[in-house]
Design an enzyme around this catalytic site. Structure first.
Site, PDB file in Angstrom:
ATOM      1  N   HIS A   1       0.818  -1.206   0.000  1.00 41.25           N
ATOM      2  CA  HIS A   1       0.000   0.000   0.000  1.00 41.25           C
ATOM      3  C   HIS A   1       0.851   1.254   0.000  1.00 41.25           C
ATOM      4  O   HIS A   1       0.545   2.233  -0.649  1.00 41.25           O
ATOM      5  CB  HIS A   1      -0.897   0.012   1.249  1.00 41.25           C
ATOM      6  CG  HIS A   1      -2.130  -0.785   1.052  1.00 41.25           C
ATOM      7  ND1 HIS A   1      -2.827  -1.345   2.091  1.00 41.25           N
ATOM      8  CD2 HIS A   1      -2.796  -1.127  -0.063  1.00 41.25           C
ATOM      9  CE1 HIS A   1      -3.884  -1.987   1.607  1.00 41.25           C
ATOM     10  NE2 HIS A   1      -3.877  -1.866   0.311  1.00 41.25           N
TER      11      HIS A   1
ATOM     12  N   ARG B   1      -9.229   0.385 -15.997  1.00 39.07           N
ATOM     13  CA  ARG B   1      -9.079  -0.984 -15.484  1.00 39.07           C
ATOM     14  C   ARG B   1     -10.111  -1.206 -14.378  1.00 39.07           C
ATOM     15  O   ARG B   1      -9.825  -1.035 -13.198  1.00 39.07           O
ATOM     16  CB  ARG B   1      -7.665  -1.188 -14.928  1.00 39.07           C
ATOM     17  CG  ARG B   1      -6.567  -1.295 -15.983  1.00 39.07           C
ATOM     18  CD  ARG B   1      -5.221  -1.549 -15.317  1.00 39.07           C
ATOM     19  NE  ARG B   1      -4.220  -2.070 -16.201  1.00 39.07           N
ATOM     20  CZ  ARG B   1      -3.241  -1.357 -16.765  1.00 39.07           C
ATOM     21  NH1 ARG B   1      -3.162  -0.049 -16.538  1.00 39.07           N
ATOM     22  NH2 ARG B   1      -2.353  -1.935 -17.537  1.00 39.07           N
TER      23      ARG B   1
ATOM     24  N   ARG C   1     -12.914  -1.141 -19.517  1.00 38.33           N
ATOM     25  CA  ARG C   1     -12.628  -2.557 -19.736  1.00 38.33           C
ATOM     26  C   ARG C   1     -13.401  -3.380 -18.719  1.00 38.33           C
ATOM     27  O   ARG C   1     -13.417  -3.057 -17.534  1.00 38.33           O
ATOM     28  CB  ARG C   1     -11.127  -2.828 -19.596  1.00 38.33           C
ATOM     29  CG  ARG C   1     -10.802  -4.300 -19.815  1.00 38.33           C
ATOM     30  CD  ARG C   1      -9.325  -4.554 -19.854  1.00 38.33           C
ATOM     31  NE  ARG C   1      -8.732  -4.409 -18.537  1.00 38.33           N
ATOM     32  CZ  ARG C   1      -7.423  -4.561 -18.298  1.00 38.33           C
ATOM     33  NH1 ARG C   1      -6.604  -4.832 -19.299  1.00 38.33           N
ATOM     34  NH2 ARG C   1      -6.955  -4.434 -17.089  1.00 38.33           N
TER      35      ARG C   1
ATOM     36  N   GLU D   1      -4.347  -9.596 -26.639  1.00 37.51           N
ATOM     37  CA  GLU D   1      -3.251  -9.808 -25.687  1.00 37.51           C
ATOM     38  C   GLU D   1      -2.882 -11.275 -25.544  1.00 37.51           C
ATOM     39  O   GLU D   1      -2.014 -11.631 -24.760  1.00 37.51           O
ATOM     40  CB  GLU D   1      -3.590  -9.182 -24.325  1.00 37.51           C
ATOM     41  CG  GLU D   1      -4.920  -9.567 -23.751  1.00 37.51           C
ATOM     42  CD  GLU D   1      -5.242  -8.811 -22.459  1.00 37.51           C
ATOM     43  OE1 GLU D   1      -4.353  -8.202 -21.853  1.00 37.51           O
ATOM     44  OE2 GLU D   1      -6.432  -8.840 -22.063  1.00 37.51           O
TER      45      GLU D   1
ATOM     46  N   ASP E   1       0.467  -8.322 -21.561  1.00 39.67           N
ATOM     47  CA  ASP E   1       0.150  -9.750 -21.603  1.00 39.67           C
ATOM     48  C   ASP E   1       0.603 -10.389 -22.903  1.00 39.67           C
ATOM     49  O   ASP E   1       1.005 -11.550 -22.916  1.00 39.67           O
ATOM     50  CB  ASP E   1      -1.356  -9.959 -21.392  1.00 39.67           C
ATOM     51  CG  ASP E   1      -1.703  -9.918 -19.911  1.00 39.67           C
ATOM     52  OD1 ASP E   1      -0.961 -10.515 -19.118  1.00 39.67           O
ATOM     53  OD2 ASP E   1      -2.679  -9.263 -19.552  1.00 39.67           O
TER      54      ASP E   1
ATOM     55  N   ARG F   1       4.881 -12.297 -16.124  1.00 36.22           N
ATOM     56  CA  ARG F   1       5.292 -10.877 -16.038  1.00 36.22           C
ATOM     57  C   ARG F   1       5.528 -10.428 -14.610  1.00 36.22           C
ATOM     58  O   ARG F   1       6.121  -9.381 -14.363  1.00 36.22           O
ATOM     59  CB  ARG F   1       4.262  -9.978 -16.739  1.00 36.22           C
ATOM     60  CG  ARG F   1       2.892 -10.008 -16.113  1.00 36.22           C
ATOM     61  CD  ARG F   1       1.861  -9.358 -17.015  1.00 36.22           C
ATOM     62  NE  ARG F   1       1.444  -8.054 -16.526  1.00 36.22           N
ATOM     63  CZ  ARG F   1       0.334  -7.447 -16.906  1.00 36.22           C
ATOM     64  NH1 ARG F   1      -0.456  -7.997 -17.814  1.00 36.22           N
ATOM     65  NH2 ARG F   1       0.017  -6.271 -16.430  1.00 36.22           N
TER      66      ARG F   1
ATOM     67  N   CYS G   1      -2.599  -0.209 -25.469  1.00 36.10           N
ATOM     68  CA  CYS G   1      -2.792   0.305 -24.110  1.00 36.10           C
ATOM     69  C   CYS G   1      -1.846  -0.355 -23.101  1.00 36.10           C
ATOM     70  O   CYS G   1      -1.934  -0.096 -21.913  1.00 36.10           O
ATOM     71  CB  CYS G   1      -4.240   0.174 -23.668  1.00 36.10           C
ATOM     72  SG  CYS G   1      -4.788  -1.531 -23.572  1.00 36.10           S
TER      73      CYS G   1
HETATM   74  C1  PEP Z   1      -1.931  -5.399 -21.030  1.00 35.52           C
HETATM   75  O1  PEP Z   1      -1.996  -6.606 -20.808  1.00 35.52           O
HETATM   76  O2  PEP Z   1      -1.076  -4.891 -21.787  1.00 35.52           O
HETATM   77  C2  PEP Z   1      -2.892  -4.468 -20.408  1.00 35.52           C
HETATM   78  C3  PEP Z   1      -2.988  -3.222 -20.797  1.00 35.52           C
HETATM   79  O3  PEP Z   1      -3.677  -4.920 -19.401  1.00 35.52           O
HETATM   80  P1  PEP Z   1      -3.163  -5.306 -17.927  1.00 35.52           P
HETATM   81  O4  PEP Z   1      -1.779  -4.737 -17.763  1.00 35.52           O
HETATM   82  O5  PEP Z   1      -4.169  -4.723 -17.019  1.00 35.52           O
HETATM   83  O6  PEP Z   1      -3.179  -6.806 -17.984  1.00 35.52           O
HETATM   84 MG    MG Z   2      -3.705  -7.537 -19.896  1.00 37.18          MG
END
Ligand code: PEP
Ligand code: MG
Length: 582
Positions: A197, A304, A344, A442, A466, A476, A513
């Site tokens: 946090h 998000r 989203r 993705e 992703d 990741r 994005c």
């Molecule tokens: C991505 O996967 O690039 C993305 C924008 O979504 P998140 O990072 O929330 O998985």
């Molecule tokens: Mg993603």
């Protein structure tokens, strides 16, 4: 003392230079003694009173929360208040005093240690980190019991505002609030990870910070000169005058760059040859909208929505209702004043666990996440779709669906959307019947099978975070394979460029994005691939805009095509660097 350097986890960028102010760890090391039978009730009352005082302290913090304070701060105070009311803290230590005759401090510490040990057993990293919230609440009560509070020295003269570097074993977000009033330059903690946090608050307050330094609070002494390099997670203690000068220069340069960049806020993002580029913001909560507008974003490219669903531990495990969600979406739409907002649908699972629905997957990143989860929970998904549709009556809204790979998933999602519309019509609620629907690209399979997406949807948005993870088969979130995470891998570039080209050919908009869109080192490469819509964290937007203003597509296009034909990663990296310098 000789200068030395410590390495930890960078959580908030920038450079801070100042004198160390050590915040003593609360006395978890408290006096232990037994109280006599006659003293027991008085001891119980002493603890109850301390808990009550902390309740009042938290309430005062709530009431005095500055208007511009990030939304997370209020949420943290709520979480601490809920922990404080939980019988685990509010009652069990009182029982310990009664049954074992421990003094109040000892009873409290015994229970905190017991709870901490239980938290250590939890596998989920996000929940495990919540242990620190319980300890912070415990420390707050102890400080009242022992009469020691975290205090900052008076700031004046050379050590004035912004020059104090707080060094602590751990800092609670609530304590950071009081530090904010006193203007401090940055902070360093022994504990903490990217998800803690405190790290989240540091990022939203934009203060240079490094966490996870193991024993910085033992090695650094009061009043030592300290430099925090928040970009690299490096802390230099007692720097030599030469190093100090270098960092001062870097700090001044960064400040000058920020100031210069802020002049571009209202400048349209147009390349030298006159091509208009759309720059959008990624947001997590509606309260992020002012920062998006401030950075000059012309809309939200990625809201998000899962952040509305996460961390609701204290809310009796309830998901946000349709009305609650509608309020949040409407708030974002209204705040953006007519600019489009792309919401989203819930992308939960993998590294974004939802504590309200317990589910364990063998391979979370390959498991029931995002749209897969939503299709398995149709009532929850329908509620979200209705909430988003209702928000579309208040301004332009686009719907974005994450993690699609199969045609039947697209069809099912679209059919549920139709069902949500029918339910709203029946209830007499307004919505935009033509709300555009798009897919996140993705999963490599999606990028390789675009015709089924193009046929069914209105727009595409590439989630490179992703896409890289799944193309290169690396988690990741796993630091052990972080060195394999490479946006310039030829396979990633192939999938990305073909997605952009296919969208252009079919006449449907494609944006990026993922983090790649906000990396100014990659702006020209993406422009060269034909990308015209970028969505990123607001703090990156002006840097990317500056790259765009200095770019000429007639030069970048042919160079990028040559890069896309290359197969050697070293040659690609070099050519991308040259492209930026051109
Ligand atoms: C991505 O996967 O690039 C993305 C924008 O979504 P998140 O990072 O929330 O998985
Ligand atoms: Mg993603």
């Amino acid at each position: 003392m000789a200068s030395f350097t410590l390495h930890g986890i960078p959580v908030s960028r920038g450079i801070a230079i100042g004198r160390a102010h050590l915040v003593a760890p609360a006395a978890l090391d408290v006096k232990h003694y037994l109280v006599s039978e006659e003293q027991v009730e008085a001891e119980v009352q002493r603890l109850q009173k301390a808990i009550e005082t902390v309740h009042q302290e938290l309430q005062t913090m709530w009431n005095e929360l500055p208007k511009e304070a990030p939304a997370e701060l209020g949420a943290f105070i709520d979480v601490h208040a809920l922990i404080l009311s939980d019988p685990m803290i509010a009652e069990v230590p009182l029982d310990i005093i009664r049954s074992r005759h421990y003094n109040a401090e000892w009873a409290l510490v015994t229970q905190i240690e017991e709870l901490s040990a239980q938290f250590d057993e939890i596998e989920d990293a996000y929940l495990r980190e919540r242990k620190s919230d319980i300890q912070q609440v415990g420390e707050r009560v102890l400080k009242v019991l022992t009469g020691s509070a975290i205090t900052l020295p008076a700031q004046d003269g050379e050590e004035g505002a912004g020059r104090l570097i707080v060094i602590a074993h751990d800092i609670s977000p609530a304590d950071m609030l009081q530090f904010k009033d006193r203007a401090f330059g940055g902070f360093v903690t022994d504990l903490g990870g990217q998800n803690s946090h405190t790290a989240i608050v540091a990022r939203s307050l934009d203060i240079p910070a490094a966490v996870g330094m193991y024993n910085a609070s033992a090695l650094i002494r009061q009043d030592d000169w300290v430099i925090i390099d928040g970009d690299h997670g490096v802390v230099i203690v007692d720097p030599t005058p030469g190093v100090l000068d270098q960092y001062r220069e870097r700090q001044q340069r960064l400040a000058r760059e920020r100031k210069k960049l802020s002049k571009l806020r209202k400048t349209p993002a147009v390349t030298r040859d006159g091509t208009e580029i759309t720059l959008l913001a990624n947001i997590e909560l509606p309260d992020d909208c002012p920062a998006a507008l401030d950075a000059g974003a012309t809309g939200v490219g990625l809201f998000r929505s899962e952040f509305l669903f996460m961390g609701r531990v204290g809310h009796a495990k309830h998901l946000p209702t349709e009305d609650e969600q509608f309020e949040s979406y409407r708030q974002a739409v209204t705040a953006m004043k007519g600019r489009p907002v792309t919401i989203r649908t819930l992308d939960i699972g993998a590294d974004k666990p939802l504590d309200a629905i317990e589910h364990t997957s063998l391979n979370p990143a390959l498991g029931l996440r995002a749209i897969r989860f939503c299709l398995a929970e149709p009532q929850m998904f329908l509620a979200q779709l209705r909430a988003i549709l209702r928000a579309s009556a208040h301004g332009p809204v686009k719907l974005l669906i994450p993690m699609l790979a199969h045609a039947f998933e697209i069809d099912q999602a679209l059919s549920l959307l139709e069902q949500a519309k029918a339910q709203l019509r029946e209830a007499g609620k307004k919505f935009d019947p033509l709300m555009p629907v798009g897919a996140m690209i993705e999963i490599p399979a999606a990028a390789l099978a675009l015709p089924m997406f193009v046929k069914r949807l209105d727009f595409l948005s590439v989630g490179t975070n992703d896409l890289i993870q799944y193309t290169l088969a690396i988690d990741r979130a796993d630091h052990e394979v972080a060195h394999l995470y490479n946006p310039l891998h030829p396979a990633v570039l192939y999938l990305l460029s073909t997605t952009i080209a296919t969208g252009a050919k079919a006449g449907i908009p494609v944006s990026v994005c993922g983090e790649m869109a906000g990396d100014p080192k990659l702006t020209r490469l993406l422009l060269g691939m034909g990308l015209r819509e970028f969505s990123m964290h607001p703090s990156q937007l002006l840097m990317v805009k500056q790259e765009i203003l200095n770019s000429d597509l007639s030069d970048i296009g042919p160079r990028t095509r040559r890069i896309l034909k290359m197969s050697e990663p070293a040659a690609i990296a070099e050519a991308v660097e040259e492209l930026r310098a051109a």
